[in-house]
Design a protein around this motif. Structure first.
Motif, PDB file in Angstrom:
ATOM      1  N   LYS A 141       0.872  -1.177   0.000  1.00 37.76           N
ATOM      2  CA  LYS A 141       0.000   0.000   0.000  1.00 37.76           C
ATOM      3  C   LYS A 141       0.906   1.224   0.000  1.00 37.76           C
ATOM      4  O   LYS A 141       1.674   1.442   0.936  1.00 37.76           O
ATOM      5  CB  LYS A 141      -0.930   0.016   1.212  1.00 37.76           C
ATOM      6  N   ASP A 143       0.843   5.223  -0.482  1.00 39.83           N
ATOM      7  CA  ASP A 143      -0.024   6.399  -0.508  1.00 39.83           C
ATOM      8  C   ASP A 143       0.823   7.667  -0.452  1.00 39.83           C
ATOM      9  O   ASP A 143       1.423   7.987   0.568  1.00 39.83           O
ATOM     10  CB  ASP A 143      -0.987   6.358   0.679  1.00 39.83           C
ATOM     11  N   THR A 145       0.447  11.458  -0.634  1.00 39.16           N
ATOM     12  CA  THR A 145      -0.379  12.661  -0.648  1.00 39.16           C
ATOM     13  C   THR A 145       0.414  13.799  -0.013  1.00 39.16           C
ATOM     14  O   THR A 145      -0.082  14.538   0.831  1.00 39.16           O
ATOM     15  CB  THR A 145      -1.691  12.435   0.112  1.00 39.16           C
ATOM     16  N   ASP A 175      -1.862  -1.359  -3.862  1.00 41.24           N
ATOM     17  CA  ASP A 175      -2.710  -0.176  -3.726  1.00 41.24           C
ATOM     18  C   ASP A 175      -1.793   1.043  -3.810  1.00 41.24           C
ATOM     19  O   ASP A 175      -1.011   1.317  -2.892  1.00 41.24           O
ATOM     20  CB  ASP A 175      -3.436  -0.210  -2.385  1.00 41.24           C
ATOM     21  N   ASP A 177      -1.599   5.201  -4.503  1.00 40.35           N
ATOM     22  CA  ASP A 177      -2.427   6.405  -4.482  1.00 40.35           C
ATOM     23  C   ASP A 177      -1.515   7.617  -4.357  1.00 40.35           C
ATOM     24  O   ASP A 177      -0.741   7.716  -3.406  1.00 40.35           O
ATOM     25  CB  ASP A 177      -3.386   6.329  -3.293  1.00 40.35           C
ATOM     26  N   SER A 179      -1.240  12.107  -5.315  1.00 43.87           N
ATOM     27  CA  SER A 179      -1.795  13.343  -5.846  1.00 43.87           C
ATOM     28  C   SER A 179      -0.646  14.321  -6.025  1.00 43.87           C
ATOM     29  O   SER A 179       0.051  14.636  -5.072  1.00 43.87           O
ATOM     30  CB  SER A 179      -2.824  13.938  -4.886  1.00 43.87           C
ATOM     31  N   SER A 199      -5.194  -1.577  -7.148  1.00 40.58           N
ATOM     32  CA  SER A 199      -5.879  -0.306  -6.969  1.00 40.58           C
ATOM     33  C   SER A 199      -4.893   0.807  -7.296  1.00 40.58           C
ATOM     34  O   SER A 199      -3.850   0.921  -6.657  1.00 40.58           O
ATOM     35  CB  SER A 199      -6.387  -0.157  -5.529  1.00 40.58           C
ATOM     36  N   ARG A 201      -4.778   4.967  -7.991  1.00 40.32           N
ATOM     37  CA  ARG A 201      -5.503   6.237  -7.943  1.00 40.32           C
ATOM     38  C   ARG A 201      -4.523   7.363  -8.212  1.00 40.32           C
ATOM     39  O   ARG A 201      -3.570   7.566  -7.461  1.00 40.32           O
ATOM     40  CB  ARG A 201      -6.155   6.429  -6.572  1.00 40.32           C
ATOM     41  N   ASN A 203      -4.777  11.342  -8.736  1.00 41.18           N
ATOM     42  CA  ASN A 203      -5.716  12.445  -8.617  1.00 41.18           C
ATOM     43  C   ASN A 203      -5.530  13.428  -9.754  1.00 41.18           C
ATOM     44  O   ASN A 203      -4.560  14.179  -9.790  1.00 41.18           O
ATOM     45  CB  ASN A 203      -5.510  13.147  -7.267  1.00 41.18           C
TER      46      ASN A 203
END
Length: 505
Positions: A141, A143, A145, A175, A177, A179, A199, A201, A203
């Motif tokens: 995972k 992430d 951001t 996963d 993610d 931005s 997954s 993502r 942004n």
């Protein structure tokens, strides 16, 4: 020496240390350390590995020597060997950089001086975990951001992403993610033979969808894929592969990336698909006219943007879902070409064609209300006699809709064919902004489905119905609640509970 005997010795030494002088305490401390080492070594290797597998997953964005399994590998030689030799312990990687951690910093130089060592530590920890995981399937995972970072700091951060991408062949559950605002990122995921869940993502509100700033997904070599979720600047490689094991699909990409045609190409080769968790796509260009049967789908959530007349009808007309139980449809009418009647007609055709046992229906069109909305909604509901849960965001419904939902007192039985949706358990009514439904009619409908031994258990509606109603209707609502009916109020202006405003008073 058995584990129980070692444990007794440890307790005895601890008791002696309570009354010993300083010199004796030093000797007893050494003995206690030896006993604890012996106690650790006495645990069976297989049991030790099982215990290690339950250790909490560390956040490698903020690495520490106390992170598991790094901490247990330093307890003793036996534990260290068990931890390092078990590659599966290091095959779960988690990186989450908190978005608001540095949001109050204004001096970018001072921020960079503080965060850069932390990024270097994260890169080092990430490389250690990847190296010690060796050939084990990876669960990651990732992430990102982060905000207010310099270009150099972003480059360091994306070393983590580059290292992760270099191990695609070992990906099992992934996963990712992130931005971004001004930093170009482009990569391809293509060689993932072990992949079961993906997954991604990106942004697009923070990154301009131009040129090479995209994520290209080639899933033709991922035969074990079961769950796929994409959002933002993500593109599926064409032609679409065969997804023999895909059971859950979620696609969010309103303006850039995927379209309805991509969805059709994907699900056509997914015989095991059960859940369309989210489908946020434009349907302004429906080229494919092929009919697709999805025999296993029981839940579908469509968030569609229609910019051409009858595109929605054409799109839903391609689908047949004989086992569909839950359907959620939102249509963003960007050209004022769609309306409630068109949405109801399209869904009614889908239901009749599929002959599905629909039990949950949510309709949230974003279009101008029409004078015949109530007729079309009632016509749609007449095709779903097994419906249990109904949610409507159609603002032009009137009291005629509530009267149609009211159980007929002289019907032969509760599930008589004269009654619309006789098995309804919960209903979410639209906002009161159009002022065409009264609380008196709501109470009449509730009473017929609650006090007459019906199936109704929950009702949700705008608190403004209550504030504008007469005292008799207000009293009835509170009586229903006291009798056990679940009643939820909302205020669309605040998306929550609200005290009366001066206008409401």
């Amino acid at each position: 020496m058995s584990t129980m005997r070692i444990f007794r010795e440890i307790l005895f030494v601890k008791q002696q240390m309570e009354t010993a002088d300083a010199r004796e305490v030093t000797c007893l401390s050494h003995k206690l350390a030896e006993l604890r080492g012996a106690h650790a070594n006495a645990i069976n290797a297989d049991v030790l590995v099982e215990i290690f597998s339950w250790l909490p997953l560390p956040n490698l964005a903020y690495p520490s020597k106390s992170d598991a399994p790094l901490n247990v590998s330093h307890v003793c030689r036996t534990w260290g060997y068990s931890a390092v030799s078990n590659s599966a312990l290091w095959a779960k990687l988690y990186f989450y950089a908190q978005k608001d951690l540095f949001s109050n910093w204004t001096d970018s130089t001072e921020l960079s001086e503080m965060i850069h060592p932390r990024i270097e530590a994260a890169v080092k920890a990430w490389s250690i975990w990847l190296a010690r995981s060796r050939s084990s399937p990876l669960r990651i995972k990732f992430d990102l951001t982060l905000i207010n970072l310099s270009s150099d700091d972003y480059k360091e951060i994306f070393r983590l992403l580059s290292m992760t991408l270099s191990h695609q062949r070992r990906w099992k559950y992934i996963d990712i993610d992130f931005s971004l605002e001004e930093h170009d990122v482009a990569f391809t995921m293509s060689d993932m033979p072990l992949l079961e869940a993906l997954s991604v993502r990106v942004n697009y509100e923070r990154a301009n969808p131009v040129g090479d700033r995209r994520v290209n997904l080639d899933l033709s070599r991922s035969p074990h894929l079961k769950k796929l979720r994409t959002f933002g600047i993500c593109y599926l490689h064409e032609p679409a592969p065969t997804f023999e094991n895909l059971s859950s699909l979620s696609i969010g990409s309103y303006a850039f990336g995927l379209t309805w045609n991509h969805f059709i190409q994907t699900v056509r080769f997914a015989p095991q698909l059960k859940y369309v968790k989210e489908l946020a796509l434009p349907i302004d260009d429906v080229r494919d006219t092929a009919k697709v049967v999805l025999p296993m789908v029981c839940e579908a959530k469509f968030e569609l943007a229609e910019t051409q007349p009858r595109a929605l009808n054409h799109a839903l007309g391609q689908l047949t879902m004989p086992n569909l139980e839950s359907l959620y449809v939102t249509v963003y009418d960007t050209d004022t070409t769609a309306n409630v009647s068109g949405l109801c007609v399209s869904i009614r055709s889908l239901i009749l064609r599929s002959k599905c046992p629909l039990t949950s229906l949510s309709l949230c069109p974003s279009s101008n209300p029409g004078s015949d909305d109530t007729i079309h909604v009632l016509d749609l509901l007449s095709t779903v006699p097994e419906l249990r849960h109904l949610c409507l965001e159609i603002h032009d419904l009137d009291d005629a809709f509530l009267h149609a939902l009211t159980i007929m007192p002289d019907s032969a039985d509760f599930e008589s064919g004269d009654n619309l949706c006789p098995k309804l358990e919960s209903i979410d009514l639209p906002d009161e902004s159009q002022h065409r439904m009264s609380l008196d009619s709501i109470c009449e409908m509730i009473a017929s489905r609650w006090r007459a031994g019906g199936t109704l258990r929950k009702v949700s509606f705008s608190i403004r119905y209550l504030l504008r109603a007469n005292s008799r209707a207000q009293s009835m609502i509170f009586e229903f609640a006291s009798e056990g009916l679940v009643i939820e109020f909302y205020d669309s202006r605040l998306k929550g509970y609200n005290s009366p405003s001066e206008d409401d008073e």
